[in-house]
Design a protein around this motif. Structure first.
Motif, mmCIF file in Angstrom:
data_model
loop_
_atom_site.group_PDB
_atom_site.id
_atom_site.type_symbol
_atom_site.label_atom_id
_atom_site.label_comp_id
_atom_site.label_asym_id
_atom_site.label_seq_id
_atom_site.Cartn_x
_atom_site.Cartn_y
_atom_site.Cartn_z
ATOM 1 N N SER A 107 0.510 -1.174 0.224
ATOM 2 C CA SER A 107 -0.153 0.151 0.000
ATOM 3 C C SER A 107 0.879 1.007 -0.288
ATOM 4 C CB SER A 107 -0.975 0.235 1.334
ATOM 5 O OG SER A 107 -0.105 -0.045 2.281
ATOM 6 N N ALA A 108 1.935 1.104 0.188
ATOM 7 C CA ALA A 108 3.231 2.416 0.527
ATOM 8 C C ALA A 108 3.038 2.677 -1.110
ATOM 9 C CB ALA A 108 4.336 1.847 1.041
ATOM 10 N N LYS A 109 3.313 3.681 -1.380
ATOM 11 C CA LYS A 109 3.051 4.770 -2.595
ATOM 12 C C LYS A 109 4.711 4.985 -2.960
ATOM 13 C CE LYS A 109 -1.670 6.529 -2.530
ATOM 14 N NZ LYS A 109 -2.303 7.272 -2.868
ATOM 15 N N LYS A 110 5.301 5.379 -2.096
ATOM 16 C CA LYS A 110 6.619 5.950 -2.222
ATOM 17 C C LYS A 110 7.211 4.812 -2.318
ATOM 18 C CE LYS A 110 5.395 10.308 -2.777
ATOM 19 N NZ LYS A 110 6.114 10.781 -4.360
ATOM 20 N N THR A 111 8.732 4.685 -2.645
ATOM 21 C CA THR A 111 10.234 3.919 -2.048
ATOM 22 C C THR A 111 11.566 4.912 -2.000
ATOM 23 O OG1 THR A 111 8.793 2.270 -3.656
ATOM 24 C CG2 THR A 111 11.255 2.331 -3.661
ATOM 25 N N LEU A 112 11.533 4.849 -1.248
ATOM 26 C CA LEU A 112 13.794 5.010 -0.899
ATOM 27 C C LEU A 112 14.258 4.550 -0.442
ATOM 28 C CD1 LEU A 112 14.327 7.771 0.947
ATOM 29 C CD2 LEU A 112 14.454 6.014 3.138
ATOM 30 N N GLU A 113 14.879 4.848 -1.974
ATOM 31 C CA GLU A 113 16.129 4.023 -3.027
ATOM 32 C C GLU A 113 16.666 3.842 -1.604
ATOM 33 O OE1 GLU A 113 17.151 5.248 -6.198
ATOM 34 O OE2 GLU A 113 14.924 4.649 -7.608
ATOM 35 N N LEU A 114 17.583 3.117 -1.309
ATOM 36 C CA LEU A 114 19.107 3.536 -0.113
ATOM 37 C C LEU A 114 20.377 2.628 -0.607
ATOM 38 C CD1 LEU A 114 20.153 3.914 2.538
ATOM 39 C CD2 LEU A 114 19.379 2.020 3.483
ATOM 40 N N TYR A 115 21.346 3.692 -0.892
ATOM 41 C CA TYR A 115 22.561 2.920 -1.922
ATOM 42 C C TYR A 115 23.635 2.491 -0.114
ATOM 43 C CZ TYR A 115 20.388 4.207 -5.951
ATOM 44 O OH TYR A 115 19.050 4.197 -7.295
ATOM 45 N N GLU A 116 24.135 1.602 -0.335
ATOM 46 C CA GLU A 116 25.091 1.134 1.237
ATOM 47 C C GLU A 116 26.527 -0.108 0.898
ATOM 48 O OE1 GLU A 116 22.583 1.982 4.894
ATOM 49 O OE2 GLU A 116 22.339 0.566 3.574
ATOM 50 N N ASP A 117 27.239 0.632 0.934
ATOM 51 C CA ASP A 117 28.918 -0.739 0.668
ATOM 52 C C ASP A 117 28.295 -0.889 2.592
ATOM 53 O OD1 ASP A 117 31.437 -1.226 1.276
ATOM 54 O OD2 ASP A 117 31.572 -0.900 -0.922
ATOM 55 N N SER A 118 28.926 -2.369 2.757
ATOM 56 C CA SER A 118 29.200 -3.012 4.065
ATOM 57 C C SER A 118 30.191 -2.523 4.771
ATOM 58 C CB SER A 118 28.654 -4.335 4.076
ATOM 59 O OG SER A 118 27.495 -4.569 3.780
ATOM 60 N N ARG A 119 30.823 -1.996 4.402
ATOM 61 C CA ARG A 119 32.521 -1.246 5.063
ATOM 62 C C ARG A 119 32.184 0.236 4.650
ATOM 63 N NH1 ARG A 119 37.457 -3.839 1.994
ATOM 64 N NH2 ARG A 119 38.457 -2.768 3.620
ATOM 65 N N CYS A 120 31.557 0.991 4.769
ATOM 66 C CA CYS A 120 31.133 2.117 4.806
ATOM 67 C C CYS A 120 30.682 2.659 5.745
ATOM 68 C CB CYS A 120 30.059 2.451 4.098
ATOM 69 S SG CYS A 120 29.349 4.468 3.803
ATOM 70 N N PRO A 121 31.622 3.156 6.247
ATOM 71 C CA PRO A 121 31.491 3.792 8.231
ATOM 72 C C PRO A 121 30.469 5.190 8.189
ATOM 73 C CG PRO A 121 33.920 4.982 6.388
ATOM 74 C CD PRO A 121 33.541 3.895 5.628
ATOM 75 N N VAL A 122 30.561 5.648 6.694
ATOM 76 C CA VAL A 122 28.827 6.632 7.212
ATOM 77 C C VAL A 122 27.997 6.080 6.846
ATOM 78 C CG1 VAL A 122 28.781 8.638 6.098
ATOM 79 C CG2 VAL A 122 30.699 8.476 5.656
ATOM 80 N N CYS A 123 27.791 5.112 6.120
ATOM 81 C CA CYS A 123 26.713 4.031 6.216
ATOM 82 C C CYS A 123 26.595 3.593 7.546
ATOM 83 C CB CYS A 123 26.646 2.887 5.580
ATOM 84 S SG CYS A 123 26.906 3.157 3.555
ATOM 85 N N ALA A 124 27.564 3.582 8.087
ATOM 86 C CA ALA A 124 27.392 3.046 9.668
ATOM 87 C C ALA A 124 27.147 3.780 10.605
ATOM 88 C CB ALA A 124 28.447 1.901 9.773
ATOM 89 N N THR A 125 27.506 5.670 10.193
ATOM 90 C CA THR A 125 26.745 6.594 11.437
ATOM 91 C C THR A 125 25.273 6.497 10.892
ATOM 92 O OG1 THR A 125 29.261 7.258 11.011
ATOM 93 C CG2 THR A 125 27.017 8.755 11.752
ATOM 94 N N PHE A 126 24.969 6.776 9.714
ATOM 95 C CA PHE A 126 23.482 6.707 9.381
ATOM 96 C C PHE A 126 22.279 5.699 10.350
ATOM 97 C CE2 PHE A 126 19.636 5.296 6.378
ATOM 98 C CZ PHE A 126 19.632 6.508 6.712
ATOM 99 N N GLU A 127 23.112 4.381 9.647
ATOM 100 C CA GLU A 127 22.384 3.063 10.351
ATOM 101 C C GLU A 127 21.838 3.261 11.320
ATOM 102 O OE1 GLU A 127 20.196 0.469 9.265
ATOM 103 O OE2 GLU A 127 21.101 1.518 6.866
#
Length: 271
Positions: A92-112
């Motif tokens: 039912s969700a009308k919008k989709t958030l695309e999330l691009y991540e690299d598992s080793r990425c430290p900034v991704c870890a900060t975001f998560e």
């Protein structure tokens, strides 16, 4: 002593000396032949070793072979060519958030660590879906295999359920388990399984463990990485909605706090 005896003794001595010299010569010839033979074998062994090394060097690595694989086993709960479309959320969700991540990425870890739980709550509430795209470029820049190996393990979690995938992703990025960027801990299956033991759906899950250790989804991970490379995204984390990148207000940086995230997301949801 008679002259005859003296001559006989001299003749006998000369014969003994001749025999000893002949025996010594035979030994010397045998020694030289042995040295030549051993040397020839050594040369052949070295040549064979070099040849084997050259052949081995020209063999593709396991990850190169996975990247070139024409047959790809995709996890359950995926769509599209080679299963590289991973969308999680309510229909039912009308919008989709695309999330691009690299598992080793430290900034991704900060975001998560800061925003990940907010994203999960929003998805559960049907506010939007998430489309996950995994990258492995840090393996190239910092050398290693952790990004690829973790992405393959995430595929094994996704094969269990979307919820297991999200929980495992959160665990990998957590402050307790996420390594420094140059510390390639995710390259070790044992470490990935240790992290997985903190996720109820994966703890003691024999099928998940086998998929991780066997590299069942290695080729899928490489195809997913290829999809990232073709996306035009150049860094992680990157968040997109309706083709527009979400950034912290007044910058080109990703939103790394809940406040920044909500401020960027609200107009996107209303658009």
């Amino acid at each position: 002593m008679s002259a005859r005896n003296n001559q006989a003794n001299k003749a006998a001595a000369r014969e003994r000396l001749r025999a000893e010299r002949e025996a010594q010569a035979k030994k010397e010839r045998a020694r030289r032949q042995l040295i030549v033979g051993v040397s020839a074998v050594a040369v052949l062994a070295v040549a064979g070793g070099v040849g084997y090394a050259v052949v081995q060097a020209n063999q593709p690595s396991a990850w190169e072979a996975a990247a070139e694989a024409t047959s790809v086993t995709a996890p359950k709960n995926t769509e599209g060519t080679n299963g590289t479309t991973v969308v999680i959320g309510k229909d039912s969700a009308k919008k989709t958030l695309e999330l691009y991540e690299d598992s080793r990425c430290p900034v991704c870890a900060t975001f998560e660590q800061a925003v990940g739980s907010t994203v999960e709550k929003d998805v559960e509430a049907g506010k939007y879906k998430i489309k996950y795209v995994g990258a492995t470029f840090i393996d190239t820049f910092d050398q290693g295999e952790g990004s690829k190996n973790a992405l393959s393990a995430l595929g094994a979690a996704l094969d269990v359920s979307p919820e297991a995938f999200l929980d495992y992703k959160a665990a990998l990025y957590s402050a307790k388990w996420h390594p420094e960027e140059k510390d390639d801990k995710f390259a070790k299956d044992s470490y990935l399984l240790e992290v997985a033991d903190t996720v109820p759906a994966l703890k003691g899950n024999a099928a998940f463990k086998k998929h991780v250790e066997d590299g069942t989804f290695d080729a899928w991970a490489m195809k997913m990485s290829e999809a990232f490379d073709k996306s035009g995204v150049t860094g992680t984390p990157t968040l997109r909605m309706d083709g527009k990148t979400l950034t912290a207000s007044g910058s080109d940086n990703p939103p790394l706090t809940v406040e920044e995230f909500n401020a960027a997301l609200t107009p996107a949801l209303g658009g």
